[in-house]
Structures are given as structure tokens and as C-alpha cells.
Design a protein around this motif. Structure first.
Motif, PDB file in Angstrom:
ATOM      1  N   THR A 170       0.033   4.545  -2.394  1.00 10.44           N
ATOM      2  CA  THR A 170      -0.617   5.672  -1.738  1.00 10.44           C
ATOM      3  C   THR A 170      -0.242   6.993  -2.393  1.00 10.44           C
ATOM      4  O   THR A 170       0.817   7.105  -3.036  1.00 10.44           O
ATOM      5  CB  THR A 170      -0.251   5.700  -0.240  1.00 10.44           C
ATOM      6  OG1 THR A 170      -1.069   6.654   0.429  1.00 10.44           O
ATOM      7  CG2 THR A 170       1.213   6.087  -0.022  1.00 10.44           C
ATOM      8  N   ALA A 198      -4.500   2.785   0.626  1.00 14.11           N
ATOM      9  CA  ALA A 198      -5.206   3.502   1.689  1.00 14.11           C
ATOM     10  C   ALA A 198      -5.451   2.563   2.858  1.00 14.11           C
ATOM     11  O   ALA A 198      -5.428   1.346   2.726  1.00 14.11           O
ATOM     12  CB  ALA A 198      -6.528   4.059   1.169  1.00 14.11           C
ATOM     13  N   LYS A 237      -9.150  -0.021   0.138  1.00 16.14           N
ATOM     14  CA  LYS A 237      -8.770   0.125  -1.264  1.00 16.14           C
ATOM     15  C   LYS A 237      -7.253   0.257  -1.340  1.00 16.14           C
ATOM     16  O   LYS A 237      -6.604   0.617  -0.347  1.00 16.14           O
ATOM     17  CB  LYS A 237      -9.458   1.322  -1.911  1.00 16.14           C
ATOM     18  CG  LYS A 237      -9.033   2.687  -1.370  1.00 16.14           C
ATOM     19  CD  LYS A 237      -9.800   3.812  -2.070  1.00 16.14           C
ATOM     20  CE  LYS A 237      -9.376   5.191  -1.562  1.00 16.14           C
ATOM     21  NZ  LYS A 237     -10.159   6.276  -2.195  1.00 16.14           N
ATOM     22  N   ASN A 273     -11.228   5.944   2.588  1.00 13.57           N
ATOM     23  CA  ASN A 273      -9.819   5.563   2.626  1.00 13.57           C
ATOM     24  C   ASN A 273      -9.542   4.329   3.480  1.00 13.57           C
ATOM     25  O   ASN A 273      -8.504   4.233   4.130  1.00 13.57           O
ATOM     26  CB  ASN A 273      -8.979   6.749   3.109  1.00 13.57           C
ATOM     27  CG  ASN A 273      -8.705   7.735   2.002  1.00 13.57           C
ATOM     28  OD1 ASN A 273      -8.214   7.356   0.945  1.00 13.57           O
ATOM     29  ND2 ASN A 273      -9.035   9.001   2.223  1.00 13.57           N
ATOM     30  N   ASP A 319       0.820  -1.214   0.000  1.00 12.94           N
ATOM     31  CA  ASP A 319       0.000   0.000   0.000  1.00 12.94           C
ATOM     32  C   ASP A 319       0.854   1.265   0.000  1.00 12.94           C
ATOM     33  O   ASP A 319       0.430   2.307  -0.522  1.00 12.94           O
ATOM     34  CB  ASP A 319      -0.948   0.000   1.201  1.00 12.94           C
ATOM     35  CG  ASP A 319      -2.078  -0.998   1.052  1.00 12.94           C
ATOM     36  OD1 ASP A 319      -2.716  -0.998  -0.016  1.00 12.94           O
ATOM     37  OD2 ASP A 319      -2.297  -1.794   1.985  1.00 12.94           O
ATOM     38  N   ASN A 378      -6.341  10.676  -3.403  1.00 10.52           N
ATOM     39  CA  ASN A 378      -7.321   9.620  -3.642  1.00 10.52           C
ATOM     40  C   ASN A 378      -7.112   8.400  -2.755  1.00 10.52           C
ATOM     41  O   ASN A 378      -8.043   7.625  -2.560  1.00 10.52           O
ATOM     42  CB  ASN A 378      -7.273   9.187  -5.108  1.00 10.52           C
ATOM     43  CG  ASN A 378      -7.749  10.286  -6.032  1.00 10.52           C
ATOM     44  OD1 ASN A 378      -8.770  10.922  -5.764  1.00 10.52           O
ATOM     45  ND2 ASN A 378      -7.012  10.517  -7.114  1.00 10.52           N
ATOM     46  N   ALA A 379      -5.897   8.197  -2.269  1.00 10.17           N
ATOM     47  CA  ALA A 379      -5.597   7.026  -1.437  1.00 10.17           C
ATOM     48  C   ALA A 379      -4.694   7.473  -0.298  1.00 10.17           C
ATOM     49  O   ALA A 379      -3.534   7.836  -0.526  1.00 10.17           O
ATOM     50  CB  ALA A 379      -4.931   5.932  -2.261  1.00 10.17           C
TER      51      ALA A 379
END
Length: 761
Positions: free
Chosen positions: A210, A398, A395, A392, A206, A360-361
């Protein structure tokens, strides 16, 4: 650009030549020969051993040197050439050793023989293993099982932890507190209510996906330095990192990678935090409320403009519950309340929120700066609220990321080390082993200490750790500890808990994780869980400190055989002879997590246990992720701060890990040779007429009739938020009342203690 120097704050990066110097220094100090120093190249590798220090994730494709300064210190501390045998206690009485500094006790070396305290000579004397087990078993058989506590630190392997919890439950109690009670129990309470899992949702991958990272109360440069690799790589991609922390910690300011020849030669630094907000200690709920308020203000403005929403309305509608009441609470909270409690300007909070909304993340990272507060559970739930606003969680790139401290503290809980019977597979244990497990709630660490003070706890068995030094109310607890009828310490090195002992006391020295563990001529391996819920194998590679040491599983088995009636369904000897059989038992007990355990334990990067929230499956009573309405922005409604009091929060240095003190220096804060220090702002010093270097006493500002004080603290001018001061753990533990803990989780609230400062004559 950094601000001008303020007091003693150094302007140096984490890592760099300072880190290499520290590693070289401790290898020399511990007299680690070159062949043992080479073990570091196997640290955190898929075919090597898991670090005995922090629990940060271990990558599938590790760096050539997948160890940090803290991890190297922990390894050197364990494979030291300095040893303690019978002759050591011929020279030193326990009373003499009580005068030693904590650093000097552990620096004396590895304990190599089992020991029993002899009151007549005030010394520990060597005892045979069989006799030690027999005597301890006889002591415990005479006691009510409910009066015995089985504590564990976070270092023991999954195999040992499984055996240990089974020993306690077959004996007759759920008194299985551990170091999680002291740090991240707030996480384990908050997250199940909010998202249905007790651990974080983020894995290493992640960090590669991110586009924003938000930090709250986690000192990466000291407590999890390997994480700096992920942060540096993120910053090189242009990912913003927003930090909320009372002190400007060097690892969150800049980093020079010791594994980069170019950076080392050029002195290049990677700035880590793009925005750094020094909020008041305990101002986290308020700051998070401000971020949420700024997001909702933008949502209102977007609706008026006809722009896309600032919140993820589809995610909120499908996956969450409680959004309406939470929004009402946010709207009813004024900016002036937020600014007052957070110690930050609304413009700065809104600026951070703009970065958050442009991403977005987002990963939300936190540590004990959130958990160790009266409202620690609420702090974490507020961070979840912020993440839920824009979807968040669940996904790629996030999620929420609690950074655990000790190397297997999370894993111990996974295999049954818990005082909460509802979290243990009691019916499965009954089925497998043919006994009736106790169903009553056991004692957590605070409750165990209350039981020791009240005389209800009669014996303490400790699997690792230095609990006497770690617990709150240190001054009051020492006297109570000495009244215990029995204490048993399974240890590698000498510490304060061996000296402040029960009337009957035993030290059972064990192999370290880095050492070869040979049973029946066959080398054994163990396993651990990292902060991201991934399981890893670990194989010892150093020669044992002494042939007289037993492994942790062998010691637990020895205690079990001496204490429990024979059970045909539990073959302790077979488990010790072959640890794969323990893993088979774990897999049978927890098939969803540990199926095919032996086959999967060497998976590069580890195999992960199921984390439903990472896939937007919510194992909560509502079946949804839950927005939580905070009770109050106030850091501690129960400990009233009066005029003239200061808010003390405890910190670690770069020369320590938990209660282990590797050195008296803290290069990141400009401290040399002295841990009796209070960091204070120039304004707070001037208000009290104090000069830099003055010696003072700190007294807890409470009305419970107990005087708690620490004398001889040196004031150091430092950029601390006004009204706040910082001091080292565990030196400041005497100031922390035992009753001052997080609501619901019972984690000692060490990050906010109301104190008065008096100048010493």
C-alpha cells in the motif's frame, strides 16, 4: 509534534516499557509460573495456538514474539493458577457475589466443576456432568424450540461452532445470535450490498504494497496491537496514515516496538498517523462525504485543465453501478452541512483528500467506531464509495479492512452461526443429516433481548461470553433475565451472567483453547478464522486447569445427545473422539471454502476462503460494485439532541477485552483504579460549572418514559470534540436503550447516545 497536554491525556507511545510492565504484572497477578509464561512464545505461531483475544491476522513468518500486550493478558487470564471449585461456593452466596466488581469475579480464577444453582441456599452446587446434561435436556424438551436462544461469543472454534449450529437447527430453530450482532453485523450487511462479500478484501501482504492507509473508528493500540507492526513498517516506507477518530488514541499516535532492543533502549518512537482528525462522534458519514466531495471537485478542476482525471474513470465504467446518483448527492451536499456534522474544517478534509488522491493503492481500515451507530451500515458504504472513486478495491495494496474483535467471531459465521436462514446451507444440512432444517428467521441479539423482556424467550444457552453485561439497557434487562425459566452458561471463568441467572441455572466449565485437549488418549487441535478470512490451526499446550473440565465440542455433544432424538447420520461421540471428523463434515458442507481442510489447516499464514471482490468479481445483484447514496449526514435522526445534551460514545481501556476487565487502570488515558469515568472537554465542563474530578450522574435524553441513569461518574478533563463525551463499556451500557440500534443490522448504537449530565450532591 503533539499539542500541549490537555487534561489527563498522557503523551506516551503504545508498546514500549509500559507494555512490558503490564505483561509482567498480569503474569504475576495470575500466578502464572515461568513454564506457563513460556507458552507466549507459541502464541499465533503456525505450530502453536491461536490467541484467544483479538482476531488480527497471523503472519506466515511470525515475529519471535507474535503476541501483544492484550494477547498476553488473555493468555495469563486463561492459564491462571487460581481456580474455583465447590469450596468457593460453600463460602459465597450468589447475592454476596453480586456485590463484587466484574474484575474481581473473573480474577477469582477458572471454574473447575459443573454447577447447578440451588435457590434454597442461594449457591451454586456441584453436579455431575451426566446429570447436568440430562436435566438441561429434559428442560429444553418441554419447551417450544422457537422460545430457546443459542447464543455464542466469538471465542469458540470452527469445530465447536459447526456442532453448535447443527444442534440448534436439529432442535428446531435458527435462534443463533452471536457477538457479531453486537459489533460487526453492520459490516456483514453493508459489504454484500456494496461489493458482494461480507468480509474485508485485504490480507497482510497488502500492507506491504500500500501507499496510503485511512483509519476510521478503530483503536489499534488496544483492540489489535499486533497490527502496529504492519503500521510501523508502512510508516518506515513513508506511507501516510490518515486517521479520523474522536479521541487521539495512543496506538494511532506513536509506537515503540517492544521487540526492538534499539527502540527500547533509546526510547525511539515511530509516529503512526501523519494526519489525525478528531471528528465528532458519529461524524463519519459527513467526513467521508467531504472526502468524496473534495475528490469530485478536483475531478472537475482536472477536466477544465485538461489534466488526468482524479477518479478512476475506467474502473468506474467497467466495475461499478450507481455512480451518477451518488455524484448528484455529493454535489447537492454543501460544505457547511459537512463541516457542521463532521466537526471538521473543510480545509482539513481537503488536505486529507489530496493525500488520498496522490496515492495509487489505499487501504481503508475501520472498526466499531463506524459500525455501532444508527447509520452504521451507511457509514461503511460511504467508506466503500470513497475507495471505489479511485479503484481502491481489488488490486494489490488496496481494499477495505474491517478489524474484527473477538478471536473467531468471523469464523463462527462462516460455519453457520447465523440467525439468517438464507446465509446457512440448509439444503446441504438436510442432505447430509437427514432432517428438515427450520426455514424461519431466527432471533438476533437485540431481538433475543426483546423476547426475554416480553417473556417469549424461555431459555438461553450461551456458548461463552457475558451477555448480561454486554447487552444494552442493562438495568431493565437484569430483571427480565431473572425471570427466564432456564439459563445455561458454557464458561471458563465466573462473570455477571452467572449471577444474574434464570430460575434454573447451570454453569458448564470448559477447557480453554490454550489447554491440551486429549480425547481417547489423542491430543486434538481446533481451527479459527482471522479478520482477513484466513483459517488457522490451533493446538493447546498448557495442562488443563482441572481433570474435571470438558472440551467445548464434548459439552455441545453432551447437550445434543440429551436433547435430540438419535440420528444415525450424526455420530456426536465419533466427532468428539476425533476432531478431524468434524472438519471433514465442515468440508463436506462448505466444499468451496474448506476442501482438504485437515491437510491445509496448518498452512503458515493460514489458507484463505474465497473473497470474490478481492479479484474484482462482484457477487451483487447488479453484478457490479455499487455506489450507495446516503440517506442523511445526521448521526442519528431518531434520537434528537436537545440544548444541553451531550453525545456519549463508549470506549474500551487498555486493561480490558470486551467485558473482561483485567485491571481498573487505563494508562493510555491517565486513569488509575476507577472505571466510573466520563471524559469531557474543558469547554463542556465550564458550560456546566463542573470541576475536574467532580462526581456526576448521566441520564439518557429520551422521551420513551424510561429513566436510564448511571450515578457516580467522575469527570475527567480530556481532549474530546465539543458536545461529545466518552465513557467506558460496559459501565455505560445502562444508558443505551435496547431500541437504539443500527438500521438494518440491529447493532447497538453505543457510539452515539444522547445524554444529560447532572452534578451529584
Amino acid at each position: 509534534m503533539e499539542k500541549e497536554d490537555s487534561g489527563h491525556e498522557p503523551k506516551i507511545p503504545a508498546g514500549g516499557w509500559g507494555s512490558l510492565k503490564e505483561v509482567g504484572g498480569i503474569l504475576l497477578e495470575e500466578k502464572v509460573p515461568p513454564q506457563r509464561a513460556a507458552l507466549l512464545l507459541k502464541q499465533n505461531k503456525p505450530d502453536g495456538y491461536a490467541c484467544v483475544s483479538c482476531a488480527w491476522a497471523k503472519p506466515a513468518h511470525p515475529h519471535p514474539a507474535e503476541f501483544c500486550e492484550s494477547g498476553a493478558k488473555a493468555t495469563a487470564w486463561e492459564v491462571t493458577s487460581k481456580h474455583i471449585g465447590k469450596d468457593f461456593f460453600d463460602k459465597h452466596t450468589v447475592r454476596d457475589l453480586e456485590r463484587w466488581h466484574d474484575h474481581d469475579l473473573e480474577a477469582a480464577g477458572r471454574i473447575t466443576v459443573p454447577l447447578r444453582y440451588d435457590a434454597a441456599s442461594d449457591r451454586y452446587l456441584e453436579i455431575g456432568w451426566d446429570q447436568a446434561f440430562s436435566e438441561i435436556g429434559a428442560h429444553l424438551r418441554k419447551l417450544d424450540p422457537k422460545s430457546v436462544v443459542f447464543y455464542s461469543s466469538g471465542r469458540a472454534s470452527l469445530e465447536t461452532s459447526y456442532m453448535y449450529q447443527l444442534l440448534a437447527r436439529m432442535y428446531g430453530n435458527n435462534n443463533l445470535p452471536d457477538s457479531s450482532n453486537m459489533c460487526h453485523e453492520s459490516t456483514s450487511v453493508a459489504l454484500p450490498k456494496s461489493i458482494g462479500v461480507p468480509i474485508g478484501t485485504v490480507v497482510l501482504d497488502d500492507f506491504e504494497k500500500t501507499d496510503c492507509i485511512v483509519f476510521f473508528g478503530q483503536n489499534v493500540g488496544v483492540n489489535s496491537p499486533r497490527m502496529l507492526h504492519q503500521l510501523q513498517e508502512a510508516r518506515k516506507r513513508g506511507v501516510p496514515i490518515i486517521t479520523f477518530n474522536p479521541l487521539r488514541e495512543r496506538g494511532l499516535v506513536s509506537f515503540t516496538n517492544p521487540q526492538s532492543p534499539l527502540e527500547m533502549l533509546s526510547g525511539a518512537e515511530t509516529p503512526i498517523s501523519t494526519r489525525y482528525h478528531q471528528l465528532k462522534a458519529g461524524g463519519d458519514t459527513a467526513a467521508l462525504m467531504g472526502l468524496c466531495k473534495a475528490v469530485l471537485e478536483e475531478e472537475d478542476a482536472a477536466q477544465k485543465r485538461g489534466d488526468p482525471p482524479a477518479v478512476d474513470t475506467a474502473f468506474i465504467a467497467e466495475h461499478t453501478q450507481g455512480f451518477g446518483p451518488f455524484v448528484d448527492k455529493v454535489r447537492a451536499t454543501t460544505w457547511s452541512e459537512i463541516e457542521q456534522e463532521a466537526g471538521l474544517d473543510r480545509a482539513d478534509i481537503r488536505d486529507a483528500a489530496r493525500v488520498y488522491m496522490a496515492s495509487n493503492a489505499v487501504i481503508g481500515v475501520f472498526g466499531m467506531g463506524l459500525t455501532q451507530h444508527r447509520n452504521g451500515v451507511q457509514n461503511i458504504q460511504m467508506l466503500v464509495n470513497l475507495l471505489l472513486l479511485r479503484g481502491n478495491i481489488g488490486k494489490p495494496g488496496a481494499g477495505i479492512c474491517p478489524v474484527r474483535g473477538h478471536s473467531n467471531v468471523q469464523g463462527q459465521r462462516t460455519v453457520g452461526i447465523t440467525e439468517k436462514p438464507e446465509l446457512a446451507p440448509l439444503d446441504k444440512l438436510k442432505e447430509l443429516y437427514g432432517f428438515e432444517p427450520p426455514r424461519e428467521k431466527g432471533l438476533n441479539t437485540v431481538e433475543a433481548c426483546e423476547g426475554i423482556q416480553g417473556g417469549k424467550v424461555k431459555a438461553l444457552v450461551s456458548l461463552g461470553g457475558n451477555l448480561v453485561r454486554a447487552v444494552p439497557d442493562h438495568g431493565a434487562m437484569e430483571a427480565a433475565w431473572r425471570a427466564l425459566p432456564l439459563t445455561v452458561q458454557i464458561s471458563t471463568k465466573l462473570n455477571r451472567s452467572h449471577l444474574v441467572h434464570g430460575q434454573a441455572a447451570y454453569i458448564l466449565p470448559c477447557l480453554g483453547r490454550i489447554e491440551k485437549d486429549v480425547q481417547g488418549g489423542v491430543e486434538q487441535a481446533v481451527s479459527v478464522e482471522d479478520s482477513t478470512g484466513c483459517m488457522h490451526g490451533s493446538k493447546g499446550m498448557a495442562e488443563p486447569a482441572a481433570s474435571t473440565l470438558l472440551s467445548e465440542p464434548a459439552i455441545v455433544a453432551g447437550l445434543a445427545k440429551a436433547l435430540l432424538d438419535p440420528n444415525p447420520k450424526v455420530d456426536w461421540d465419533a466427532w468428539v473422539a476425533d476432531y478431524s471428523k468434524i472438519r471433514d463434515a465442515i468440508a463436506e458442507t462448505y466444499p468451496d471454502i474448506f476442501h482438504d481442510f485437515n491437510a491445509r489447516m496448518w498452512t503458515p499464514g493460514g489458507f484463505r476462503k474465497p473473497v470474490a471482490a478481492a479479484h474484482r468479481e462482484w457477487k451483487t445483484p447488479t453484478g457490479k460494485a455499487n455506489f450507495t447514496v446516503p440517506d442523511s449526514l445526521t448521526v442519528d435522526p431518531d434520537m434528537k439532541e436537545r440544548a444541553g445534551t451531550l453525545r456519549l460514545f463508549t470506549v474500551r481501556s487498555d486493561g480490558q477485552f470486551n467485558t473482561t476487565i483485567y485491571s481498573l487502570d487505563d494508562r493510555f488515558r491517565g486513569v488509575s483504579g476507577d472505571r466510573m469515568v466520563i471524559f469531557m472537554s474543558k469547554a463542556d465542563m465550564d458550560a456546566r460549572g463542573l470541576q475536574d474530578g467532580a462526581r456526576v450522574s448521566a441520564l439518557t435524553a429520551t422521551d420513551d418514559g424510561v429513566e436510564r441513569r448511571v450515578d457516580g461518574l467522575k469527570v475527567m478533563e480530556y481532549p474530546v470534540p465539543p458536545g461529545c463525551i466518552a465513557g467506558y463499556y460496559p459501565e455505560c451500557n445502562p444508558l443505551l436503550p435496547l431500541w437504539h440500534y443500527a438500521k438494518e443490522s440491529y447493532v447497538p448504537a453505543a457510539k452515539s447516545i444522547a445524554v444529560r449530565i447532572e452534578a451529584m450532591q
